[in-house]
Design a protein around this motif. Structure first.
Motif, PDB file in Angstrom:
ATOM      1  N   ILE A   5      -0.892 -75.194 -64.836  1.00  0.00           N
ATOM      2  CA  ILE A   5       0.142 -74.171 -64.957  1.00  0.00           C
ATOM      3  C   ILE A   5      -0.164 -73.310 -66.172  1.00  0.00           C
ATOM      4  O   ILE A   5      -0.603 -73.807 -67.198  1.00  0.00           O
ATOM      5  N   GLU A   6       0.030 -72.025 -66.015  1.00  0.00           N
ATOM      6  CA  GLU A   6      -0.106 -71.117 -67.147  1.00  0.00           C
ATOM      7  C   GLU A   6       1.207 -70.371 -67.352  1.00  0.00           C
ATOM      8  O   GLU A   6       2.067 -70.375 -66.475  1.00  0.00           O
ATOM      9  N   LEU A   7       1.316 -69.734 -68.467  1.00  0.00           N
ATOM     10  CA  LEU A   7       2.553 -69.006 -68.760  1.00  0.00           C
ATOM     11  C   LEU A   7       2.810 -67.918 -67.729  1.00  0.00           C
ATOM     12  O   LEU A   7       3.943 -67.628 -67.369  1.00  0.00           O
ATOM     13  N   ILE A  75      11.847 -71.954 -72.512  1.00  0.00           N
ATOM     14  CA  ILE A  75      10.481 -71.989 -73.030  1.00  0.00           C
ATOM     15  C   ILE A  75       9.988 -70.588 -73.363  1.00  0.00           C
ATOM     16  O   ILE A  75       9.460 -70.350 -74.457  1.00  0.00           O
ATOM     17  N   THR A  82       8.926 -67.841 -81.518  1.00  0.00           N
ATOM     18  CA  THR A  82       7.813 -68.392 -82.281  1.00  0.00           C
ATOM     19  C   THR A  82       6.850 -67.300 -82.722  1.00  0.00           C
ATOM     20  O   THR A  82       6.402 -67.277 -83.865  1.00  0.00           O
ATOM     21  N   LEU A  86       6.097 -66.428 -86.485  1.00  0.00           N
ATOM     22  CA  LEU A  86       4.711 -66.587 -86.906  1.00  0.00           C
ATOM     23  C   LEU A  86       4.305 -65.432 -87.810  1.00  0.00           C
ATOM     24  O   LEU A  86       3.660 -65.622 -88.839  1.00  0.00           O
ATOM     25  N   ARG A 281      13.986 -75.816 -84.370  1.00  0.00           N
ATOM     26  CA  ARG A 281      12.802 -75.988 -85.218  1.00  0.00           C
ATOM     27  C   ARG A 281      12.623 -74.825 -86.187  1.00  0.00           C
ATOM     28  O   ARG A 281      11.626 -74.762 -86.894  1.00  0.00           O
TER      29      ARG A 281
ATOM     30  N   LEU B   4      -2.270 -61.254 -73.026  1.00  0.00           N
ATOM     31  CA  LEU B   4      -1.196 -62.235 -73.109  1.00  0.00           C
ATOM     32  C   LEU B   4      -1.685 -63.625 -73.469  1.00  0.00           C
ATOM     33  O   LEU B   4      -2.758 -64.045 -73.051  1.00  0.00           O
ATOM     34  N   ILE B   5      -0.867 -64.302 -74.224  1.00  0.00           N
ATOM     35  CA  ILE B   5      -1.138 -65.700 -74.538  1.00  0.00           C
ATOM     36  C   ILE B   5      -0.893 -66.543 -73.293  1.00  0.00           C
ATOM     37  O   ILE B   5       0.044 -66.290 -72.544  1.00  0.00           O
ATOM     38  N   GLU B   6      -1.751 -67.495 -73.070  1.00  0.00           N
ATOM     39  CA  GLU B   6      -1.541 -68.444 -71.986  1.00  0.00           C
ATOM     40  C   GLU B   6      -1.506 -69.870 -72.552  1.00  0.00           C
ATOM     41  O   GLU B   6      -1.907 -70.086 -73.699  1.00  0.00           O
ATOM     42  N   LEU B   7      -1.056 -70.782 -71.747  1.00  0.00           N
ATOM     43  CA  LEU B   7      -0.957 -72.165 -72.209  1.00  0.00           C
ATOM     44  C   LEU B   7      -2.316 -72.707 -72.612  1.00  0.00           C
ATOM     45  O   LEU B   7      -2.429 -73.501 -73.541  1.00  0.00           O
ATOM     46  N   ARG B   8      -3.333 -72.269 -71.871  1.00  0.00           N
ATOM     47  CA  ARG B   8      -4.696 -72.638 -72.216  1.00  0.00           C
ATOM     48  C   ARG B   8      -4.973 -72.397 -73.696  1.00  0.00           C
ATOM     49  O   ARG B   8      -5.491 -73.275 -74.390  1.00  0.00           O
ATOM     50  N   PHE B  10      -2.963 -72.369 -76.099  1.00  0.00           N
ATOM     51  CA  PHE B  10      -2.239 -73.349 -76.903  1.00  0.00           C
ATOM     52  C   PHE B  10      -2.967 -74.683 -76.922  1.00  0.00           C
ATOM     53  O   PHE B  10      -3.080 -75.333 -77.955  1.00  0.00           O
ATOM     54  N   LYS B  11      -3.448 -75.065 -75.756  1.00  0.00           N
ATOM     55  CA  LYS B  11      -4.142 -76.353 -75.685  1.00  0.00           C
ATOM     56  C   LYS B  11      -5.406 -76.316 -76.527  1.00  0.00           C
ATOM     57  O   LYS B  11      -5.716 -77.274 -77.242  1.00  0.00           O
ATOM     58  N   LEU B  47      -2.016 -62.523 -81.149  1.00  0.00           N
ATOM     59  CA  LEU B  47      -0.863 -62.807 -82.003  1.00  0.00           C
ATOM     60  C   LEU B  47      -0.886 -61.973 -83.276  1.00  0.00           C
ATOM     61  O   LEU B  47       0.096 -61.926 -84.014  1.00  0.00           O
ATOM     62  N   LEU B  68       2.382 -72.781 -86.479  1.00  0.00           N
ATOM     63  CA  LEU B  68       2.171 -72.694 -85.039  1.00  0.00           C
ATOM     64  C   LEU B  68       1.824 -74.052 -84.443  1.00  0.00           C
ATOM     65  O   LEU B  68       2.257 -74.372 -83.334  1.00  0.00           O
ATOM     66  N   GLU B  71       4.916 -75.853 -83.617  1.00  0.00           N
ATOM     67  CA  GLU B  71       5.589 -75.242 -82.475  1.00  0.00           C
ATOM     68  C   GLU B  71       4.875 -75.567 -81.178  1.00  0.00           C
ATOM     69  O   GLU B  71       5.499 -75.856 -80.165  1.00  0.00           O
ATOM     70  N   PHE B  74       5.483 -78.965 -80.038  1.00  0.00           N
ATOM     71  CA  PHE B  74       6.811 -79.019 -79.431  1.00  0.00           C
ATOM     72  C   PHE B  74       6.799 -78.454 -78.018  1.00  0.00           C
ATOM     73  O   PHE B  74       7.284 -79.074 -77.071  1.00  0.00           O
ATOM     74  N   ILE B  75       6.222 -77.270 -77.882  1.00  0.00           N
ATOM     75  CA  ILE B  75       6.250 -76.596 -76.587  1.00  0.00           C
ATOM     76  C   ILE B  75       5.498 -77.387 -75.521  1.00  0.00           C
ATOM     77  O   ILE B  75       6.006 -77.616 -74.427  1.00  0.00           O
ATOM     78  N   HIS B  78       7.459 -80.415 -74.637  1.00  0.00           N
ATOM     79  CA  HIS B  78       8.627 -80.037 -73.837  1.00  0.00           C
ATOM     80  C   HIS B  78       8.219 -79.757 -72.393  1.00  0.00           C
ATOM     81  O   HIS B  78       8.932 -80.074 -71.454  1.00  0.00           O
ATOM     82  N   LEU B  79       7.052 -79.182 -72.261  1.00  0.00           N
ATOM     83  CA  LEU B  79       6.540 -78.853 -70.950  1.00  0.00           C
ATOM     84  C   LEU B  79       6.245 -80.089 -70.125  1.00  0.00           C
ATOM     85  O   LEU B  79       6.529 -80.130 -68.922  1.00  0.00           O
TER      86      LEU B  79
END
Lengths: 300, 300
Positions: A5-7, A75, A82, A86, A281, B4-8, B10-11, B47, B68, B71, B74-75, B78-79
């Motif tokens: 899953i992506e944003l 989310i 955030t 930041l 947070r 755009l930022i993606e979850l990737r 973040f990981k 960012l 970050l 955060e 946390f995110i 939460h996911l």
DNA sequence: GGTAATTAATAACTATGAGTTATCTAATAG
DNA sequence: CTATTAGATAACTCATAGTTATTAATTACC
């Protein structure tokens, strides 16, 4: 097939969940409808859960979809916050505290808080928004606010609540009303009057408290009007449409042809409480909360 | 350039933030080091914030990066929770199990069950109510409870019953009573005493069992008091009004001037059983039942 | 009842950008 | 002063998000 899953998926999902219409959602997102369809489908595959029911021509959320919608709202919103924070952190600031409040908190408490905050933590920015009790709780849940000022006795799980300001109640009467602090004894003298109150939805605690004040005085008030704005209530009183009982501090800040008689000798007080989410947070919030707690304890 | 930022991101960011070492982080993520480098850089561009300081050969987090990291932890967490919950919701696992229980089940079994349930099915809420054996059966029949914990040997048609906890019995004596685990041989030593028991209505099985214990020891007990509350029974014993025989686990959770002597060598056991209605449609109940059955079978 | 309009899904294609390998530069360790 | 290890750069590839065109199915309307 993609595995994660992506944003992007979340943003697409939210659009469809809001519009309940693929084409419109796709338009809003500036992508094509088939692209959106496929992404949503993929999302369902990845999560192994049906999110929408596409029966006939209608799109509806499943129970799971409904649940996910709430989470995604949280989310995505948290993410926006955030990003903003930041920037502040990178500039060596503390960030922003988003405060919700009832109109009646603006008279004294909030300005004082803001001045203190500015003094002790010049790096903390604040945003202020006047919101009703329940809307504040909702906004806190969705992380659209960091802190609220409400008149509530209880809050949901996961919330902290702390009374920060106790105020007496005052009777509000038209200026020419034949009662004054001199000849006023107790509320029972108003038992025949129409009452104008803040509506029950707006603040159940307030409503119940007024009822108990009247009951203690031996009568049940006739409630003729309910409103969510102090201004409206005063306007109605001014025009002889009834009398009101409100927190005393509301007498400042309005220019009306009404008079206030403070109810000094009753046990009921108008309690304003600060609420915030336990697991918030935002580092700036901590400072803000501590400031008020310190102040409250110093006041004692 | 991506916008755009993606979850990737973040990981990836989290991996680097943890390892503080691009190659190792890349390895952990099963991607190549240059790919990782570029994604992180891109993230910083999107960012508009520096997240790492790459001075010389060392990678360190900036203040913003540090913030970050918290955060993102946390995110992402939460996911994960949300994904899990989502499955539950889609299976109808959200909901409530209404549990009735005898006071004596609260000492050990129920708390353990609740903890397990919370762990495996965080979406399931429980409501707990202390109810007598018969009242539980009634409440189950009327669908006011989903599940009960009783001391009964038989239940009406349409009910399932399953022993889940076996306990020894203990004699309860006043603290200064001239018998202790040292000089205690068997129950016949108490044949002249008054007995204080749970009332027959409250638990016929318990009552019969105590009777059979005494009969096996060669006497019929004089029963002076009956009660439905362990607390009352202990209070009476404490005041020298008699002795009692109760399930051993009741010795925890009360502060009384009484002593327990465990009856290890008798065949009678205090059996606590789980009961529920065969045709109960509450999907959450299934999970609850299975959890306990699994546990019972694992314990063997 | 039959045509038009509107829905989402399917199919085939395109092009962006994530991730690849190969290489480079620079810093330390021995 | 090599050998080693770090991350950055460059050039390439390939998977897939998003495209256009079309189909299938439902509803609306005359």
């Amino acid at each position: 097939m993609s595995y994660l899953i992506e944003l992007r998926h979340f943003k697409y999902f939210l659009a469809v969940a809001e519009e309940l219409h693929y084409r419109k959602a796709a338009e809003k997102l500036n992508i094509s409808q088939p692209g959106l369809s496929r992404q949503i489908k993929q999302m369902e595959e990845i999560l192994e859960v049906d999110l929408f029911v596409r029966s006939k021509r209608k799109v509806t959320l499943t129970a799971a979809g409904e649940y996910l919608k709430g989470e995604v709202e949280f989310i995505l919103n948290h993410l926006e916050v955030t990003k903003k924070q930041l920037k502040y952190v990178s500039q060596g600031d503390f960030g922003e505290v988003r405060i919700g409040f009832l109109g009646s908190a603006m008279q004294e408490l909030i300005p004082k808080l803001l001045i203190n905050l500015k003094d002790k933590f010049p790096g903390i920015r604040t945003s202020l928004e006047e919101v009703s009790n329940n809307a504040q709780i909702n906004a806190l849940l969705k992380d659209r606010l960091d802190m609220g000022f409400v008149r509530l006795s209880r809050v949901p799980d996961g919330f902290n609540i702390k009374p920060v300001y106790e105020d007496t109640f005052s009777v509000v009467l038209p200026e020419q009303y034949p009662l004054s602090s001199q000849n006023f004894k107790d509320v029972s003298q108003l038992s025949k009057e129409n009452f104008i109150l803040f509506s029950q939805d707006y603040s159940p605690l307030y409503y119940d408290t007024i009822m108990s004040i009247c009951e203690d005085a031996g009568f049940t008030p006739k409630v003729s009007h309910k409103s969510v704005h102090a201004h409206t209530i005063f306007k109605l009183v001014e025009n002889n449409l009834g009398v009101a009982i409100v927190p005393t501090s509301l007498q400042y800040g309005f220019q009306m042809k009404v008079k206030f008689i403070e109810l000094k000798n009753i046990p009921q007080k108008a309690v304003l409480s600060m609420v915030w989410k336990e697991d918030n947070r935002n580092p700036a919030l901590r400072h803000c909360v501590n400031l008020l707690l310190d102040e409250a304890s110093n006041a004692n």
